[in-house]
Design an enzyme around this catalytic site. Structure first.
Site, short mmCIF file in Angstrom:
data_model
loop_
_atom_site.label_atom_id
_atom_site.label_comp_id
_atom_site.label_asym_id
_atom_site.label_seq_id
_atom_site.Cartn_x
_atom_site.Cartn_y
_atom_site.Cartn_z
N LYS A 78 87.05 131.51 4.71
CA LYS A 78 87.03 130.27 5.47
C LYS A 78 88.46 129.87 5.77
CE LYS A 78 82.53 129.84 5.22
NZ LYS A 78 81.66 129.93 6.39
N GLU A 110 80.23 135.59 9.62
CA GLU A 110 79.45 136.20 10.70
C GLU A 110 80.01 135.90 12.09
OE1 GLU A 110 77.48 132.17 9.87
OE2 GLU A 110 78.43 133.78 8.72
N HIS A 162 73.68 140.30 7.47
CA HIS A 162 73.65 138.84 7.60
C HIS A 162 72.48 138.47 8.49
CE1 HIS A 162 74.90 134.74 8.70
NE2 HIS A 162 75.65 134.79 7.62
#
Length: 440
Positions: A168, A197, A285
């Protein structure tokens, strides 16, 4: 001599016991239809529309063709099960089971999904809730190359959950930013770093750049900690580029892959998993695309299929899917437990896929996650690692401390008295991910 008559409708509506069940995939739907619509006719229309038929009988749709290739209705059950009267207004709800000859799609995901969903889903209140696969069908698939046992052997982790951390911010530049964060998280105790993703192969942050930078930091972290690590680089793209990216990852020494399974396609995931020249663990994912298919209670496809059975069938070694404790409170605890069940239950000899519940997990959710699913999971988190008041290394260490406390049967608060990183995390995230996100 009288010629035996094959009744057309009998070929559409049969007893489960009367067919060769090894030749069929049984697909279950929940259907809501206006009162007055005959349920048997609806079910037969489904079976015909998605195999040999259409809205009207055509000359070359012969009984013999229908018998071999046509769908068969093997169950129509009303909810509730009315016996003496039925509603005259509103909607009636039915559980309908249709047997599809798997020879119609074999191991081709694209054709299978076209058949079991297809035109019928356009009629509205229809939800595909489950599929039953016979042993003969499962033999067409190799499933995960590594699975849970293979991942444990690869990383040397046998007695605890894995920690899977995404970088992040979700998208960023340059690649060095993510590599430095990954290093701190690895040294702090994270086992597997994944790209978000949303970060694939953008012009400002190429896959090649990330592989080189991240693997440099991975090697450094391995030397410092003595622990093995993985970096699942996101290769999501349109074919054939996705396969070109895989080749570049291999050439540059990458040790794992990540793919947005439904955005790219289950057929692509399957090819990657089955290609002997690749032989890298694959993290799939799912919420990025398929969430819109399972959130409705009356339409779409159930999460136990799109996050569970189908991912395992296609060969995902790990799968990211929602947990109910963080920022996705609309996803039920029952469903996330059931997804994990289908990822790990016996399935025709296919290896188990590692469940990685995600979506705003903090260190405070560790006892719930382990309590629900046991240790054969990947605890997936991003914000709670990198937003820790003392940095990413401390955030990762706090997760390891939370796991240690839980496995020892000690409350997080008690353990945190001697674990300062965990104590800081508890204080920082005690409101919960959703409350923090909404500024409550």
């Amino acid at each position: 001599m009288k010629v035996p008559r094959i009744d057309y409708e009998d070929l559409l509506d049969v007893l489960y016991e009367s067919i060769d069940v090894d030749s069929y995939v049984i697909v279950h739907y929940i259907v809501e239809a206006p009162a007055g619509y005959p349920p048997d006719t609806i079910a037969r229309a489904f079976a015909a529309e998605q195999t040999t038929g259409t809205w009207i009988r055509t000359p070359y749709e012969t009984p013999e063709m229908r018998k071999k290739l046509g769908g068969k209705v093997v169950g129509v059950y009303e909810i509730p099960d009315y016996e003496t009267e039925t509603p005259r207004e509103g909607f009636r709800r039915f559980f309908i089971s249709i047997a599809f000859p798997w020879i119609n799609f074999e191991s081709d995901f694209s054709t299978m999904l076209s058949m079991i969903t297809g035109n019928i889903m356009a009629f509205g209140r229809i939800k595909l809730v489950d599929m039953w696969f016979p042993p003969s069908f499962l033999k067409l698939f190799k499933g995960p190359r590594f699975g849970i046992e293979g991942l444990r052997s690869l990383l040397g982790i046998y007695d605890r959950p894995f920690i899977v951390a995404m970088i992040k911010p979700c998208i960023y530049y340059p690649a060095e930013v993510g590599a430095k964060l990954a290093y701190e998280a690895w040294v702090g105790g994270v086992d597997i770093i994944k790209d978000d993703e949303l970060l694939a192969d953008q012009s400002y942050n190429r896959v090649e750049e990330r592989v080189v930078k991240f693997m440099e930091m991975l090697d450094k972290a391995v030397q410092e900690t003595g622990e093995k690590k993985l970096y699942t680089v996101n290769i999501t793209s349109d074919p054939p580029k996705v396969f070109e990216l895989v080749e570049r990852v291999k050439q540059l020494g990458g040790n794992a892959l990540m793919i947005n399974a439904y955005s790219t396609g289950l057929g692509v995931l399957k090819k990657l998993a089955e290609d002997p020249s690749i032989s890298l663990p694959i993290l799939a994912h799912t919420p990025d695309y398929i969430a819109m298919s399972y959130v409705s209670p009356i339409s779409g496809i159930s999460s136990i299929l799109v996050c569970g059975k189908l991912i395992r069938l296609a060969g995902g070694d790990m799968v990211i899917y929602p947990a109910p404790y963080g920022k996705v409170p609309t996803y039920t605890r029952e469903k996330y437990i059931r997804v994990a069940k289908y990822l790990r239950a016996p399935m025709g000899g296919l290896k188990q896929t590692l469940p990685c519940p995600s979506g705003g997990n903090t260190q405070l959710e560790v006892p719930k996650l382990i309590g629900d699913l046991g240790v054969d999971i990947g605890i997936a988190a991003g914000g709670a690692v990198h937003a820790h008041p003392w940095g990413s290394r401390a955030g990762a260490k706090a997760f390891r401390q939370a796991i240690e406390a839980t496995l020892k049967g000690v409350s997080l608060e008690e353990y945190a008295k001697e674990a300062s990183e965990l104590r800081a995390a508890i204080e920082a995230y005690k409101k919960g991910a959703l409350a923090i996100m909404l500024g409550l």
